[in-house]
Design an enzyme around this catalytic site. Structure first.
Site, PDB file in Angstrom:
ATOM      1  N   ASP A 265      -4.116  -6.693   5.362  1.00  0.00           N
ATOM      2  CA  ASP A 265      -5.115  -7.590   5.950  1.00  0.00           C
ATOM      3  C   ASP A 265      -5.073  -8.976   5.314  1.00  0.00           C
ATOM      4  OD1 ASP A 265      -6.198  -5.638   7.693  1.00  0.00           O
ATOM      5  OD2 ASP A 265      -7.307  -4.763   6.021  1.00  0.00           O
TER       6      ASP A 265
ATOM      7  N   LYS B 184       9.600 -16.347 -10.629  1.00  0.00           N
ATOM      8  CA  LYS B 184       8.738 -15.312 -11.197  1.00  0.00           C
ATOM      9  C   LYS B 184       7.641 -15.955 -12.037  1.00  0.00           C
ATOM     10  CE  LYS B 184       8.739 -11.294 -14.253  1.00  0.00           C
ATOM     11  NZ  LYS B 184       9.516 -10.432 -15.170  1.00  0.00           N
TER      12      LYS B 184
ATOM     13  N   ASN C 245       0.845  -1.189   0.000  1.00  0.00           N
ATOM     14  CA  ASN C 245       0.000   0.000   0.000  1.00  0.00           C
ATOM     15  C   ASN C 245       0.883   1.243   0.000  1.00  0.00           C
ATOM     16  OD1 ASN C 245       0.481   0.857   2.913  1.00  0.00           O
ATOM     17  ND2 ASN C 245      -0.281  -1.232   3.196  1.00  0.00           N
TER      18      ASN C 245
END
Length: 248
Positions: free
Chosen positions: A206, A216, A137
């Protein structure tokens, strides 16, 4: 008497840079010039910032003199390491003015939180998808870092548990760097019972990917979905295990 009247006006006394010569004088009470006589006459908090050649700084005599200053409750700022005026590279460089200012602010701040242990969490967490991708975030960490700094200035013993942030941590704070929500959970809960105050300012994920690829993930023509699972709720755990008197 100039050095006495000047000393009476000071709220904090910082000697920067402090040479080996003046450190020796201050450590042994030699007052034979304006600086040393004023220093001796001051009763306010005192700070010394050594700056000299690396060999001089590492000399045992100089190190003993610094210990003498600390014995008399004079704060010593450890010098920076870098390229010195003499051409050598090593310890002995005077810290940047911004750091010296932090020492002054710390000396001037009221210590109404002295003796308190405070833990602050800050910044984002990163939850890996594969070795190069993650879920995160936009938390900058600024709020948590500012809270940790304010608590430090007020005399608290501060632990800052921080996710990845691009800002300089405050001085005089124990920094515990973490990346994932699980790492933050472990770092916080391992010392939570010792804290008088815990401030949760981090933006903890969360959810995390239920499985993490070792390689990858290759691009495919069809859509990709990622199964998620809940992370540990740090605040819930702290609330359920809060000792008496702890402020959360």
């Amino acid at each position: 008497v100039e050095h006495v009247s000047l000393a009476k006006t000071a709220d904090v006394f910082l000697v920067a840079p402090a040479s080996a010569n003046v450190i020796g004088k201050l450590a042994h009470g030699i007052a034979d010039d304006m600086l040393t006589t004023t220093f001796m006459a001051c009763t306010c908090p005192k700070i010394v910032s050594p700056a000299m050649n690396t060999r001089m700084y590492e000399n045992e005599i100089l190190q003993d003199n610094l210990k003498v200053l600390e014995h008399y409750h004079i704060q010593v700022i450890r010098p920076a390491t870098g390229y010195l005026a003499c051409g050598d590279t090593g310890a002995g460089k005077m810290p940047e003015p911004e750091l010296l200012l932090e020492y002054i602010r710390c000396a001037l701040a009221p210590k109404d939180l002295k003796g308190k242990k405070i833990l602050v969490t800050a910044g984002p967490t990163r939850e890996a998808i594969d070795p190069v991708r993650y879920i995160s975030n936009d938390s900058s960490g600024k709020m948590g870092y500012a809270l940790a700094k304010a608590a430090m200035l007020r005399g608290a013993d501060v632990t800052l548990v921080s996710g990845p942030c691009a800002i300089e941590p405050p001085p005089f704070v124990k920094l515990v760097p973490v990346v994932t929500a699980k790492e933050m959970f472990d770092a916080v809960t391992s010392v939570s019972f010792e804290q008088d105050i815990i401030i949760k300012a981090a933006a903890v994920a969360d959810y995390r990917p239920a499985s993490v690829s070792d390689e990858k993930i290759k691009k495919k023509d069809d859509d990709m979905s990622i199964a998620l699972e809940r992370t540990d709720d740090i605040l819930k755990y702290l609330g359920e295990h809060k000792p008496d008197g702890q402020f959360l």
